[in-house]
Design a protein around this motif. Sequence first.
Motif, PDB file in Angstrom:
ATOM      1  N   ASP A  26       0.928  -1.073  -0.084  1.00  0.00           N
ATOM      2  CA  ASP A  26       0.054  -0.017   0.025  1.00  0.00           C
ATOM      3  C   ASP A  26       0.657   1.420  -0.221  1.00  0.00           C
ATOM      4  OD1 ASP A  26      -2.012  -1.377   2.253  1.00  0.00           O
ATOM      5  OD2 ASP A  26      -1.960  -1.103   0.186  1.00  0.00           O
ATOM      6  N   ALA A  27       1.879   1.234  -0.081  1.00  0.00           N
ATOM      7  CA  ALA A  27       2.381   2.470  -0.609  1.00  0.00           C
ATOM      8  C   ALA A  27       2.084   3.267  -1.528  1.00  0.00           C
ATOM      9  CB  ALA A  27       4.660   1.860  -0.448  1.00  0.00           C
ATOM     10  N   PRO A  28       3.202   4.817  -1.372  1.00  0.00           N
ATOM     11  CA  PRO A  28       2.221   5.454  -2.232  1.00  0.00           C
ATOM     12  C   PRO A  28       2.992   5.870  -3.257  1.00  0.00           C
ATOM     13  CG  PRO A  28       2.703   6.690  -0.077  1.00  0.00           C
ATOM     14  CD  PRO A  28       2.890   5.086   0.433  1.00  0.00           C
ATOM     15  N   HIS A  45      10.701   2.698   5.250  1.00  0.00           N
ATOM     16  CA  HIS A  45       9.707   2.503   4.529  1.00  0.00           C
ATOM     17  C   HIS A  45       9.497   2.730   3.255  1.00  0.00           C
ATOM     18  CE1 HIS A  45       7.844   2.337   8.989  1.00  0.00           C
ATOM     19  NE2 HIS A  45       8.579   2.576   9.218  1.00  0.00           N
ATOM     20  N   ARG A 266       2.106  12.239   2.906  1.00  0.00           N
ATOM     21  CA  ARG A 266       1.137  10.326   2.212  1.00  0.00           C
ATOM     22  C   ARG A 266       2.363   9.730   2.773  1.00  0.00           C
ATOM     23  NH1 ARG A 266      -0.120  12.018  -3.942  1.00  0.00           N
ATOM     24  NH2 ARG A 266      -2.153  12.670  -3.448  1.00  0.00           N
ATOM     25  N   ASP A 269       2.668   9.778   6.648  1.00  0.00           N
ATOM     26  CA  ASP A 269       1.255   8.619   7.207  1.00  0.00           C
ATOM     27  C   ASP A 269       0.878   7.370   6.812  1.00  0.00           C
ATOM     28  OD1 ASP A 269       0.263  11.648   8.122  1.00  0.00           O
ATOM     29  OD2 ASP A 269      -1.244  11.379   6.016  1.00  0.00           O
ATOM     30  N   TYR A 270       1.681   6.926   5.389  1.00  0.00           N
ATOM     31  CA  TYR A 270       2.758   5.291   5.301  1.00  0.00           C
ATOM     32  C   TYR A 270       3.205   4.982   6.577  1.00  0.00           C
ATOM     33  CZ  TYR A 270       3.931   0.902   3.402  1.00  0.00           C
ATOM     34  OH  TYR A 270       4.424   0.197   2.415  1.00  0.00           O
ATOM     35  N   GLU A 273       1.587   4.368   9.668  1.00  0.00           N
ATOM     36  CA  GLU A 273       0.696   3.438   9.197  1.00  0.00           C
ATOM     37  C   GLU A 273       1.240   2.206   9.820  1.00  0.00           C
ATOM     38  OE1 GLU A 273      -1.438   3.518   5.751  1.00  0.00           O
ATOM     39  OE2 GLU A 273      -2.974   6.119   6.273  1.00  0.00           O
ATOM     40  N   GLN A 274       2.413   1.661   9.785  1.00  0.00           N
ATOM     41  CA  GLN A 274       3.174   0.680   8.954  1.00  0.00           C
ATOM     42  C   GLN A 274       3.993   0.632  10.041  1.00  0.00           C
ATOM     43  OE1 GLN A 274       4.301  -1.312   6.661  1.00  0.00           O
ATOM     44  NE2 GLN A 274       1.564   0.072   5.627  1.00  0.00           N
TER      45      GLN A 274
END
Length: 278
Positions: A26-28, A45, A266, A269-270, A273-274
């Motif tokens: 789901d990486a941007p 990340h 993004r 935020d990613y 979440e990770q």
Amino acid sequence: MRIGGFIGSAALALVVGTAAPAAAADAPEVEARSAYVVDSGGTIHFGKRQTRRVPVASLVKVMTAYVVLREARLSDTITITAADVKYAAGNGAMTAGLKKGERLTVRDLLYGLLLRSGADAANALARHYGPGKTAFVAKMNRAARSLGMSDTRYTNADGMPTPGHGGHSTAVDQVKLAQRALDDSTFAAVVGSKVHKVAKTSVHGAHTWRNSNKLLSRADGVLGVKTGYTNAAGYCLLFAGERSGRRVVGVLLGDQDERRFKTAERLLDYAGEQIAGG
């Protein structure tokens, strides 16, 4: 191996010798030429051509500040010369609007350097703390080696193109530098500020410097760090933020102007979440 533009975790861990990133499904999407994001726990990340040597424009000024902060007192006063003003104006660089004869503290010049990205402030600091620009650039390169920035070479204190002697760095090296620089409370305070005002006195004029880093206004928990642009480097952004209890630091090199801020938000935020999904 690449997965949607993201370097596979095993390959990336071998490249940089640190913890492999979490699953990247789901990486941007990142359209910058190079990118790299890592958190304070050592988890990567995101990575995209993160060891490619490229020009980094005004991100160079982060190292300028790093070297100055290791030597200077914030109360030191520097007199601006005609050469400082002419250098910035003559090269078409960003300036802090400094005038010949002004006397400003190192503290104020750091704001002019990092918020306004003033090449005049960079020139004054390098001239004073080299002493002389050649000696200062040598200090920058020694500092880079001491930080393990093995793919970085500086040719000036401001990041402007140097004909025939172009400097370079990588996304990995820029993140290494930012991680160390942010440990300095003065540096962190400067790059985290949206605006800095210098009141007019008998020895200097009034200045208002607004941070060019729009990410500070776009997202919560943003810590800085620095924007940059030249034709060769494209639009660059070194950024950091607090996410899920960790400091996340990343960089985008060779991007578009507004897109870099959206992408950085993004990516922060990613990463958060990770980390939270741990």
